[in-house]
Scaffold this motif. Structure first.
Motif, PDB file in Angstrom:
ATOM      1  N   HIS A 131       0.830  -1.221   0.000  1.00  0.00           N
ATOM      2  CA  HIS A 131       0.000   0.000   0.000  1.00  0.00           C
ATOM      3  C   HIS A 131       0.858   1.261   0.000  1.00  0.00           C
ATOM      4  CE1 HIS A 131      -3.712  -2.279   0.480  1.00  0.00           C
ATOM      5  NE2 HIS A 131      -3.096  -2.987   1.409  1.00  0.00           N
ATOM      6  N   ASN A 177      -8.457   8.073   1.997  1.00  0.00           N
ATOM      7  CA  ASN A 177      -9.682   8.674   2.533  1.00  0.00           C
ATOM      8  C   ASN A 177      -9.430   9.980   3.285  1.00  0.00           C
ATOM      9  OD1 ASN A 177     -11.218   6.579   1.508  1.00  0.00           O
ATOM     10  ND2 ASN A 177     -11.225   5.424   3.425  1.00  0.00           N
ATOM     11  N   ASP A 178      -8.170  10.243   3.600  1.00  0.00           N
ATOM     12  CA  ASP A 178      -7.849  11.442   4.381  1.00  0.00           C
ATOM     13  C   ASP A 178      -7.366  12.596   3.520  1.00  0.00           C
ATOM     14  OD1 ASP A 178      -8.406  10.054   6.750  1.00  0.00           O
ATOM     15  OD2 ASP A 178      -6.340   9.307   6.901  1.00  0.00           O
ATOM     16  N   GLN A 233      -3.456   8.685   3.952  1.00  0.00           N
ATOM     17  CA  GLN A 233      -4.213   7.589   3.369  1.00  0.00           C
ATOM     18  C   GLN A 233      -5.284   8.167   2.436  1.00  0.00           C
ATOM     19  OE1 GLN A 233      -3.271   4.340   3.697  1.00  0.00           O
ATOM     20  NE2 GLN A 233      -1.548   5.414   4.673  1.00  0.00           N
TER      21      GLN A 233
END
Length: 346
Positions: free
Chosen positions: A17, A238-239, A236
């Protein structure tokens, strides 16, 4: 008509990731096609070339997927193109697989200069999708490629930033690989200049994965710098937008001349941030005087001066924020889908 099988072949980096422009775009293309699966395709699958670092024999699995698919969306970096593409190309011809070559970055024209075999192979793929008009024109004029269409970098998001008035402190952000070629040292020079000019109300935050061979030098820069500049980790997915929208401007002093369309600039626009950038090869295709500023590529002082000029004029920053948000609508997933659909086999 029978629905087609689709394969997206590239670096997803699902094992670690570790997100970068390559992995983000590969994932976005896959997610866009996957969202159309029921309506348009019988199957949308993927092969993650990052898995080959742990299991080289996994390449045979990837090549097996190539011969079983109808249309292949291929997103290589240079190593993938050099060592894997010849096998992919040969199999595509033997098994009538249509290759959609999706270019990540702006390096392809230079890469092909002394590689006639690769130029021949790429000229025979179904379609090529560079990120910039300039690269489209270069591939057509220098190499005679025929089926070339610009495909903008894109995001699939409904995020709407809350308009934030310029306040104290003024917050500047950098989000990219922490690497010398991304101009990281210019950020520290800016911090020093601001200190010399007694700008105590400005902070600079740095986000992104640190290039392994640069860690020691980067940490030394942090230790000797003032408290107004900090490394703040890796965001990340979503942030990204909620965090970026809390800043006032994005800094992009890249020294990598053949950048394509960096995803961090698109993320800035979606978050309502103007971008101050050095004039890499394609900068003026993506940044204008409504969404930020572009300064001479090799002039670090010009970059510092432009940032300081804007810090002194918060009303202009507010106007640029609105222009940045308006600019983001040019890079929607809906527009990307229109381009891909129009060039797929009917």
């Amino acid at each position: 008509m029978e629905k087609q099988k689709i394969l997206v072949f590239g670096n997803f980096n699902y094992s670690t990731h570790n997100l970068c422009g390559q992995t983000v775009k590969t994932r976005n293309v896959y997610q866009l096609l996957k969202s159309k699966e029921r309506q348009y395709f019988s199957e949308v699958a993927f092969f993650d070339t990052d898995s080959l670092s742990a299991n080289k024999l996994g390449l045979f699995q990837g090549l097996y997927h190539v011969i079983k698919t109808n249309e292949l969306f291929y997103l290589p970096a240079t190593k993938n193109l050099t060592y894997i593409f010849p096998f992919v190309f040969i199999l595509s011809k033997l098994f009538s697989t249509k290759i959609h070559f999706v270019v990540v970055g702006g390096w392809l024209g230079e890469y092909l200069q002394n590689k006639p075999i690769y130029r021949f192979m790429i000229s025979k793929v179904h379609h090529i999708y560079p990120e910039t008009d300039a690269l489209c024109q270069y591939l057509e004029s220098h190499y005679g490629f025929k089926k070339v269409t610009r495909l903008n970098n894109f995001r699939d998001t409904n995020f709407v930033p809350v308009q934030r008035a310029i306040g104290h402190p003024i917050k500047l952000v950098f989000m990219a690989r922490v690497h010398p070629l991304k101009g990281v040292e210019t950020l520290f020079k800016l911090n020093q200049r601001l200190k010399e000019l007694n700008f105590e109300n400005v902070i600079i935050d740095i986000y992104g994965p640190i290039f392994e061979e640069y860690k020691e030098e980067f940490n030394k820069l942090l230790i000797t710098a003032s408290d107004n500049i900090a490394y703040t980790g890796i965001l990340q997915p979503n942030d990204i937008y909620p965090v970026l929208s809390q800043y006032d401007m994005m800094l992009f002093p890249t020294q990598y001349y053949t950048e394509g369309f960096p995803g961090s600039i698109l993320d800035a626009y979606i978050s309502g941030l103007p971008v101050i950038a050095s004039n890499w090869l394609y900068a003026n295709e993506f940044i204008d005087n409504t969404s930020g500023a572009v300064v001479d590529f090799d002039d670090k002082n010009a970059f510092l001066n432009k940032v300081i000029e804007l810090i002194k004029k918060p009303d202009i920053i507010d106007s640029l924020k609105q222009g940045a948000r308006a600019k983001s609508y040019e890079f929607s997933s809906d527009k990307a889908w229109e381009v891909l659909l129009s060039n797929m086999v009917s």
